[in-house]
Design a protein around this motif. Structure first.
Motif, PDB file in Angstrom:
ATOM      1  N   ASP A  18     -76.864 -77.038 -74.972  1.00 49.91           N
ATOM      2  CA  ASP A  18     -78.229 -77.569 -75.003  1.00 49.91           C
ATOM      3  C   ASP A  18     -78.356 -78.867 -74.227  1.00 49.91           C
ATOM      4  O   ASP A  18     -79.471 -79.273 -73.885  1.00 49.91           O
ATOM      5  N   ALA A  19     -77.232 -79.533 -73.951  1.00 49.04           N
ATOM      6  CA  ALA A  19     -77.266 -80.785 -73.189  1.00 49.04           C
ATOM      7  C   ALA A  19     -75.863 -81.126 -72.712  1.00 49.04           C
ATOM      8  O   ALA A  19     -74.861 -80.731 -73.318  1.00 49.04           O
ATOM      9  N   PHE A  64     -77.739 -86.060 -69.577  1.00 47.66           N
ATOM     10  CA  PHE A  64     -77.955 -87.455 -69.970  1.00 47.66           C
ATOM     11  C   PHE A  64     -76.792 -88.283 -69.445  1.00 47.66           C
ATOM     12  O   PHE A  64     -75.631 -87.977 -69.708  1.00 47.66           O
ATOM     13  N   ASP A  74     -78.217 -74.733 -67.089  1.00 49.00           N
ATOM     14  CA  ASP A  74     -79.555 -75.270 -66.823  1.00 49.00           C
ATOM     15  C   ASP A  74     -79.945 -76.313 -67.872  1.00 49.00           C
ATOM     16  O   ASP A  74     -81.103 -76.676 -68.001  1.00 49.00           O
ATOM     17  N   ALA A  75     -78.961 -76.825 -68.602  1.00 50.84           N
ATOM     18  CA  ALA A  75     -79.217 -77.784 -69.679  1.00 50.84           C
ATOM     19  C   ALA A  75     -79.578 -79.156 -69.123  1.00 50.84           C
ATOM     20  O   ALA A  75     -79.149 -79.528 -68.017  1.00 50.84           O
ATOM     21  N   PRO A  76     -80.349 -79.940 -69.871  1.00 49.30           N
ATOM     22  CA  PRO A  76     -80.615 -81.321 -69.469  1.00 49.30           C
ATOM     23  C   PRO A  76     -79.341 -82.146 -69.450  1.00 49.30           C
ATOM     24  O   PRO A  76     -78.393 -81.871 -70.199  1.00 49.30           O
ATOM     25  N   GLU A 114     -83.417 -83.090 -61.118  1.00 47.74           N
ATOM     26  CA  GLU A 114     -84.627 -83.094 -61.948  1.00 47.74           C
ATOM     27  C   GLU A 114     -84.305 -82.938 -63.435  1.00 47.74           C
ATOM     28  O   GLU A 114     -85.160 -83.202 -64.285  1.00 47.74           O
ATOM     29  N   ARG A 115     -83.083 -82.534 -63.759  1.00 51.59           N
ATOM     30  CA  ARG A 115     -82.684 -82.373 -65.159  1.00 51.59           C
ATOM     31  C   ARG A 115     -82.021 -83.622 -65.746  1.00 51.59           C
ATOM     32  O   ARG A 115     -81.584 -83.615 -66.894  1.00 51.59           O
ATOM     33  N   VAL A 116     -81.924 -84.679 -64.952  1.00 51.76           N
ATOM     34  CA  VAL A 116     -81.195 -85.876 -65.363  1.00 51.76           C
ATOM     35  C   VAL A 116     -82.116 -86.875 -66.068  1.00 51.76           C
ATOM     36  O   VAL A 116     -83.199 -87.187 -65.571  1.00 51.76           O
ATOM     37  N   THR A 117     -81.648 -87.381 -67.200  1.00 50.35           N
ATOM     38  CA  THR A 117     -82.282 -88.499 -67.890  1.00 50.35           C
ATOM     39  C   THR A 117     -81.310 -89.670 -67.880  1.00 50.35           C
ATOM     40  O   THR A 117     -80.151 -89.515 -68.283  1.00 50.35           O
TER      41      THR A 117
END
Length: 212
Positions: free
Chosen positions: A37-38, A62, A58-60, A80-83
């Motif tokens: 999930d991440a 961090f 395709d997980a976010p 685009e998936r990076v926080t």
């Protein structure tokens, strides 16, 4: 909670329907990211960060600003998936709480620049799990499971033992163990086991793919 070691510094945590993986770098198995999930990444060194492993999910993601910048340059397809997270920031991923701990990589050599690094403190049900990345930053709160670095170009085994003692986790799971030979790891396991055991702290080094 299910904790699985996936090579060197990669650890997968599963709890109550949420699955996270930390530091799936070039020395970890690709299946570490299956169905997660991440993804959490502590810093930019390739043994902790690998773009191909990020492309396999395709997980976010961090991570810290330095890693995000490298992803934008070298793997823009996943950017685009990076926080980007900051020191002491807290958030939740499904049923798992996460807090970013620390800011700098351990000193490799005084003549070399310091890299940025964020450890991650995970609240997993009634337990806390701490992955420090490549740093000796003590989180300052009780920890039940420490993912303890045991060998690296930036540490002596005595420093690793003292760090684990300072954290004081009842259970210590070895990570960062691809640098030494099998013979060297035997010595390190003996030292960690004996010296942490003298303080009543458990120590284990899991084979790749094994669960705690």
């Amino acid at each position: 909670m299910r904790l699985t070691k996936f090579g060197h510094a990669a650890v997968r945590i599963e709890h109550d329907g949420t699955t996270l993986v930390l530091d799936p770098g070039t020395w970890s198995q690709r299946e570490s990211v299956d169905g997660v999930d991440a993804v959490l990444i502590t810093h930019e060194h390739p043994d902790h960060y690998d773009a191909e492993n990020l492309r396999a999910t395709d997980a976010p993601i961090f991570t810290i600003g330095a890693v995000a910048a490298q992803i934008r340059e070298l793997a823009p397809d996943v950017a685009e998936r990076v926080t980007v997270v900051s020191p002491d920031e807290s958030w939740t991923i499904g049923g798992v709480g996460v807090r970013a701990i620390g800011e700098l990589h351990a000193v490799i050599h005084p003549d070399l620049p310091r890299f940025h690094n964020s450890g991650y403190l995970l609240s997993v049900g009634e337990e806390t799990v701490f992955h420090p990345g490549d740093a000796f930053t003590v989180p300052g709160v009780p920890v039940e499971v420490l993912l303890a670095p045991v060998c690296a170009p930036w540490m002596r085994s005595s420093e690793g033992v003292d760090f684990a003692r300072a954290v004081g986790a009842p259970r210590n799971v070895a990570i960062h163990d691809r640098v030494y030979s099998a013979e060297g790891l035997g010595v390190v396991d003996m030292q960690f086991g004996r010296l942490l055991g003298a303080r009543g702290l458990d120590y284990v080094r899991l084979p790749d793919g094994a669960d705690l």
